[in-house]
Enzyme design. Structure first.
Site, PDB file in Angstrom:
ATOM      1  N   CYS A  55       2.778  -6.852  13.749  1.00 37.65           N
ATOM      2  CA  CYS A  55       4.185  -7.011  13.365  1.00 37.65           C
ATOM      3  C   CYS A  55       4.768  -8.390  13.671  1.00 37.65           C
ATOM      4  O   CYS A  55       5.623  -8.888  12.937  1.00 37.65           O
ATOM      5  CB  CYS A  55       5.056  -5.971  14.084  1.00 37.65           C
ATOM      6  N   CYS A  58       5.376 -11.440  11.133  1.00 34.52           N
ATOM      7  CA  CYS A  58       6.503 -11.444  10.197  1.00 34.52           C
ATOM      8  C   CYS A  58       7.855 -11.365  10.909  1.00 34.52           C
ATOM      9  O   CYS A  58       8.827 -11.958  10.476  1.00 34.52           O
ATOM     10  CB  CYS A  58       6.387 -10.274   9.222  1.00 34.52           C
ATOM     11  N   HIS A  59       7.929 -10.566  11.991  1.00 33.61           N
ATOM     12  CA  HIS A  59       9.246 -10.304  12.603  1.00 33.61           C
ATOM     13  C   HIS A  59       9.549 -11.188  13.814  1.00 33.61           C
ATOM     14  O   HIS A  59      10.687 -11.209  14.271  1.00 33.61           O
ATOM     15  CB  HIS A  59       9.340  -8.821  13.009  1.00 33.61           C
ATOM     16  N   MET A 109       8.317  -5.137   2.919  1.00 35.47           N
ATOM     17  CA  MET A 109       7.601  -4.594   4.082  1.00 35.47           C
ATOM     18  C   MET A 109       6.413  -3.770   3.561  1.00 35.47           C
ATOM     19  O   MET A 109       6.575  -2.914   2.689  1.00 35.47           O
ATOM     20  CB  MET A 109       8.571  -3.706   4.862  1.00 35.47           C
ATOM     21  N   HIS A 345       7.436 -21.799   5.371  1.00 33.81           N
ATOM     22  CA  HIS A 345       6.185 -21.052   5.534  1.00 33.81           C
ATOM     23  C   HIS A 345       4.992 -21.918   5.121  1.00 33.81           C
ATOM     24  O   HIS A 345       4.633 -22.829   5.829  1.00 33.81           O
ATOM     25  CB  HIS A 345       6.279 -19.738   4.746  1.00 33.81           C
ATOM     26  N   HIS A 387       5.629 -17.909  -2.325  1.00 32.91           N
ATOM     27  CA  HIS A 387       4.493 -17.936  -1.388  1.00 32.91           C
ATOM     28  C   HIS A 387       3.349 -18.673  -2.070  1.00 32.91           C
ATOM     29  O   HIS A 387       2.526 -18.066  -2.747  1.00 32.91           O
ATOM     30  CB  HIS A 387       4.084 -16.500  -1.000  1.00 32.91           C
TER      31      HIS A 387
HETATM   32 FE1  DHE Z   1      -1.156 -16.395   6.350  1.00 35.14          FE
HETATM   33  C1  DHE Z   1      -1.805 -19.658   5.472  1.00 35.14           C
HETATM   34  C2  DHE Z   1       1.400 -17.454   8.293  1.00 35.14           C
HETATM   35  C3  DHE Z   1      -0.234 -13.134   6.867  1.00 35.14           C
HETATM   36  C4  DHE Z   1      -3.976 -15.334   4.782  1.00 35.14           C
HETATM   37  N1  DHE Z   1      -0.347 -18.215   6.784  1.00 35.14           N
HETATM   38  C5  DHE Z   1      -0.754 -19.441   6.298  1.00 35.14           C
HETATM   39  C6  DHE Z   1       0.112 -20.464   6.814  1.00 35.14           C
HETATM   40  C7  DHE Z   1       1.016 -19.841   7.620  1.00 35.14           C
HETATM   41  C8  DHE Z   1       0.719 -18.429   7.608  1.00 35.14           C
HETATM   42  C9  DHE Z   1       2.132 -20.482   8.407  1.00 35.14           C
HETATM   43  C10 DHE Z   1       0.028 -21.956   6.499  1.00 35.14           C
HETATM   44  C11 DHE Z   1      -0.940 -22.649   7.406  1.00 35.14           C
HETATM   45  C12 DHE Z   1      -1.093 -24.133   7.070  1.00 35.14           C
HETATM   46  O1  DHE Z   1      -1.204 -24.462   5.879  1.00 35.14           O
HETATM   47  O2  DHE Z   1      -1.089 -24.955   7.979  1.00 35.14           O
HETATM   48  N2  DHE Z   1       0.353 -15.445   7.354  1.00 35.14           N
HETATM   49  C13 DHE Z   1       1.277 -16.083   8.092  1.00 35.14           C
HETATM   50  C14 DHE Z   1       2.180 -15.120   8.677  1.00 35.14           C
HETATM   51  O3  DHE Z   1       3.102 -15.369   9.483  1.00 35.14           O
HETATM   52  C15 DHE Z   1       1.880 -13.809   8.076  1.00 35.14           C
HETATM   53  C16 DHE Z   1       2.965 -13.489   7.056  1.00 35.14           C
HETATM   54  C17 DHE Z   1       1.893 -12.623   9.035  1.00 35.14           C
HETATM   55  C18 DHE Z   1       0.911 -12.709  10.176  1.00 35.14           C
HETATM   56  O4  DHE Z   1       0.941 -11.831  11.032  1.00 35.14           O
HETATM   57  O5  DHE Z   1       0.100 -13.631  10.252  1.00 35.14           O
HETATM   58  C19 DHE Z   1       0.557 -14.107   7.389  1.00 35.14           C
HETATM   59  N3  DHE Z   1      -1.959 -14.544   5.888  1.00 35.14           N
HETATM   60  C20 DHE Z   1      -1.438 -13.354   6.210  1.00 35.14           C
HETATM   61  C21 DHE Z   1      -2.293 -12.276   5.803  1.00 35.14           C
HETATM   62  O6  DHE Z   1      -2.115 -11.028   5.997  1.00 35.14           O
HETATM   63  C22 DHE Z   1      -3.412 -12.865   5.026  1.00 35.14           C
HETATM   64  C23 DHE Z   1      -3.245 -12.486   3.558  1.00 35.14           C
HETATM   65  C24 DHE Z   1      -4.799 -12.393   5.441  1.00 35.14           C
HETATM   66  C25 DHE Z   1      -5.271 -12.874   6.781  1.00 35.14           C
HETATM   67  O7  DHE Z   1      -6.345 -13.432   6.853  1.00 35.14           O
HETATM   68  O8  DHE Z   1      -4.532 -12.680   7.749  1.00 35.14           O
HETATM   69  C26 DHE Z   1      -3.145 -14.352   5.244  1.00 35.14           C
HETATM   70  N4  DHE Z   1      -2.618 -17.317   5.319  1.00 35.14           N
HETATM   71  C27 DHE Z   1      -3.706 -16.697   4.779  1.00 35.14           C
HETATM   72  C28 DHE Z   1      -4.551 -17.692   4.156  1.00 35.14           C
HETATM   73  C29 DHE Z   1      -3.929 -18.941   4.335  1.00 35.14           C
HETATM   74  C30 DHE Z   1      -2.714 -18.674   5.075  1.00 35.14           C
HETATM   75  C31 DHE Z   1      -5.851 -17.410   3.424  1.00 35.14           C
HETATM   76  C32 DHE Z   1      -4.418 -20.315   3.879  1.00 35.14           C
HETATM   77  C33 DHE Z   1      -4.179 -20.480   2.414  1.00 35.14           C
HETATM   78  C34 DHE Z   1      -4.728 -21.776   1.893  1.00 35.14           C
HETATM   79  O9  DHE Z   1      -5.305 -21.754   0.801  1.00 35.14           O
HETATM   80  O10 DHE Z   1      -4.572 -22.806   2.562  1.00 35.14           O
END
Ligand code: DHE
Length: 568
Positions: A55, A58-59, A109, A345, A387
């Site tokens: 959680c 996101c929160h 959510m 983000h 996003h």
């Molecule tokens: Fe991510 C990138 C934050 C959930 C897969 N994710 C990022 C970035 C941030 C972020 C700040 C950018 C980083 C950078 O470029 O320096 N992500 C978050 C969250 O806060 C969130 C919403 C909730 C959490 O608890 O983390 C979240 N993210 C997810 C997932 O559930 C995903 C789909 C699957 C996973 O692996 O957790 C996911 N996030 C990704 C991916 C990237 C990413 C694959 C990089 C994308 C790219 O092509 O650069």
């Protein structure tokens, strides 16, 4: 017991810490329940662990809300009739919260009924009605205590010791096992599975293309040396309790001298040695939001390294401030603070790599920073919850250079016109920083879009869509004529894997180094067989399904060459 020891005793987190620290934590007795607390100490520990793992991203750990809603008791104790019930029973509130946790909401959510048991859902509904715990800080001394150089620089290979085509290697996040799989893009074989942090998030490449930096949700940063006979972790450090972003210094003369990692908790970024990860400097991001309010938890979202100046673009989620951190003299650090919008983000470069475009998701805007002038170039209004991942750049037949983003909250892919110095593109200038087209997607819930300079196609996923059919599919457009019907590919069906109860989300299209293939993760439940499904980009035909019992919950995939050169 100190606050530091009370916070997050969850097994995953303790396991991720160095022995001395984890023993110290483990030896602490669990906190006693206060007389007024509704939860027992054991329940609270279990809820805290679930909250951290599922959680907080996101929160926020203080539950002030960002991508997700505010979850402080003044909201969570609110009853359906809008009144707040202090004291007495909170049964009604709890059952309403249980429903939201179980089935999600239209506001974005996601449902947790396929991840958490009924008891866990009920526990979480009670937990979030209590006051949030304030986690401890993480100082330089704490960080130094976690820093490990596993292979010193002078004992590392002097040349590439394996025969792999490193340019076409993919670093694949195995989310729920805390590992990355290094998959050979030419042979599709898994070359190495490397233990990293809990729920690893992203991989980024050194400027040299030799090292992969992997950051996990437990704040552990791992440095993988691709030149070793079997690529492995050569250094690691814990930069905080929760982190998402990492990059290196990429400006001429500073190539890979420094690494930077941003954490969610504590809200800060750390500048380290690029080859050993020795921490040099920690900078707090606490401060005022763009609305002039103090925020105690402004988390570091995306970070990217400029090649125009010795600077990192550091995007601070809750304050909506974009920082340009000048690393030319880290003892006398210069930081430019650019006001944009909330909550920042993820984002990526435009085609010229002068402008960085980042989602301000709660404001339904894309902020563009001009890294040459160090100023905000534009704030572009878009549909709900953009996003982009890192976005996608291509030349639109009518509008010239555009950068694309998908949306969590709307079924469109937005195309924004970006400036170009090329004389032939002068005619497109009037469109710059305008939304020139909104292309209809298969549904909301998109996370990532992708293309490649050698491709004619634009790919977009929809993994957060509540409909199974859509979450398991991707859409592909012909960029030469976006009015042509898109092709919808059901990745789960193509995988040939037996159907599962949990949705297998088709997520994160990523190109091979030469732009001929697109790899999509089929992200199943932890105990289901997941896969990476590979398509021929020209024909859109299925090329290969990569499965393996070790392929557990693959999500992000980072092709070495494309990530190293910011190709998207
Ligand atoms: Fe991510 C990138 C934050 C959930 C897969 N994710 C990022 C970035 C941030 C972020 C700040 C950018 C980083 C950078 O470029 O320096 N992500 C978050 C969250 O806060 C969130 C919403 C909730 C959490 O608890 O983390 C979240 N993210 C997810 C997932 O559930 C995903 C789909 C699957 C996973 O692996 O957790 C996911 N996030 C990704 C991916 C990237 C990413 C694959 C990089 C994308 C790219 O092509 O650069």
């Amino acid at each position: 017991m100190s606050k530091r020891n009370r916070w997050l005793m969850g097994a995953a987190v303790v396991a991720a810490l160095p022995l001395a620290v984890s023993q110290a934590w483990a030896q602490q007795a669990a906190p006693a329940a206060t007389p007024q607390a509704a939860l027992t100490a054991a329940e609270k520990e279990s809820a805290k662990k679930i909250y951290f793992e599922r959680c907080a991203g996101c929160h926020g750990v203080l539950r002030k809300g960002a991508t997700g809603k505010n979850l402080e008791p003044h909201w969570t104790k609110k009853l359906p009739d809008g009144t707040t019930q202090e004291g007495g029973t909170t049964k009604l509130g709890a059952s309403r919260l249980e429903k939201i946790i179980a089935y999600g909401t239209e506001g974005g959510m996601v449902n947790f009924d396929d991840i958490l048991s009924k008891d866990e859902i009920s526990l979480m509904a009670r937990y979030i009605q209590e006051q949030p715990d304030v986690p401890p800080e993480f100082s330089m001394a704490d960080m130094m205590g976690t820093w490990k150089v596993i292979v010193p620089v002078d004992q590392r290979p002097k040349k590439q010791m394996n025969k792999f085509n490193l340019k076409n290697m993919f670093s694949v996040t195995l989310r729920d096992t805390g590992e990355v799989a290094l998959i050979d893009g030419d042979t599709k074989e898994i070359r190495s599975i490397v233990k990293t942090g809990y729920a690893v998030h992203i991989s980024r490449l050194s400027k040299s293309g030799r090292y992969i930096y992997v950051i996990g949700r437990d704040g552990r940063l791992s440095l993988i040396d691709l030149w070793m006979e079997k690529p492995a972790v050569v250094a690691e450090v814990k930069v905080g309790f929760d982190a998402r972003s990492v990059d290196t210094s990429k400006f001429k003369g500073f190539e890979d001298k420094y690494a930077i990692a941003g954490s969610y908790w504590p809200p800060q970024y750390v500048i380290m040695d690029g080859e050993t990860l020795k921490p040099f400097k920690i900078v707090s991001t606490r401060g005022m939001t763009v609305d002039g309010e103090y925020h105690p938890e402004p988390r570091v979202a995306s970070i990217v390294s400029s090649e125009t100046k010795p600077e990192w673009v550091v995007n601070i989620k809750e304050t909506g401030q974009i920082l340009l951190v000048d690393y030319a003299d880290i003892k006398n650090l210069k930081v430019t603070t650019i006001e944009s919008a909330k909550f920042l983000h993820d984002g990526g470069w435009d085609a010229s790599k002068r402008y960085f475009l980042v989602a301000a998701n709660a404001s339904n805007k894309i902020a563009a920073v001009d890294t040459k002038t160090g100023k905000l170039a534009a704030l572009v209004d878009t549909k709900k919850i953009p996003h982009p991942g890192r976005g996608a750049n291509f030349k639109h037949p009518e509008f010239g250079p555009v950068w694309a983003t998908g949306h969590l909250g709307d079924a469109v892919v937005t195309l924004i016109s970006t400036p170009s110095d090329k004389p032939a593109d002068a005619k497109y200038k009037k469109n710059n920083w305008k939304v020139v087209q909104e292309v209809k997607h298969i549904g909301a819930g998109n996370l990532f879009v992708k293309t490649h300079p050698k491709s004619k196609h634009l790919w977009a996923d929809a993994p957060q869509n509540p409909e199974r059919e859509l979450a398991e599919s991707v859409a592909v457009w012909d960029m030469a004529d976006l009015s042509k019907p898109k092709k919808v590919i059901n990745v789960a069906k193509d995988s040939g894997l037996p159907a599962t109860k949990a949705i297998r989300r088709a997520v994160h299209p990523e190109y091979s180094a030469d732009g001929s293939e697109v790899w999509i993760s089929l992200w199943g439940g932890k105990t289901d067989q997941s896969a990476i499904v590979v398509y021929d980009d020209k024909t859109l035909a299925l090329k290969k399904v990569i499965t393996d019992p070790k392929m557990i919950t693959p999500t992000g995939k980072f092709n070495v060459y494309n990530t190293q050169h910011d190709i998207y």
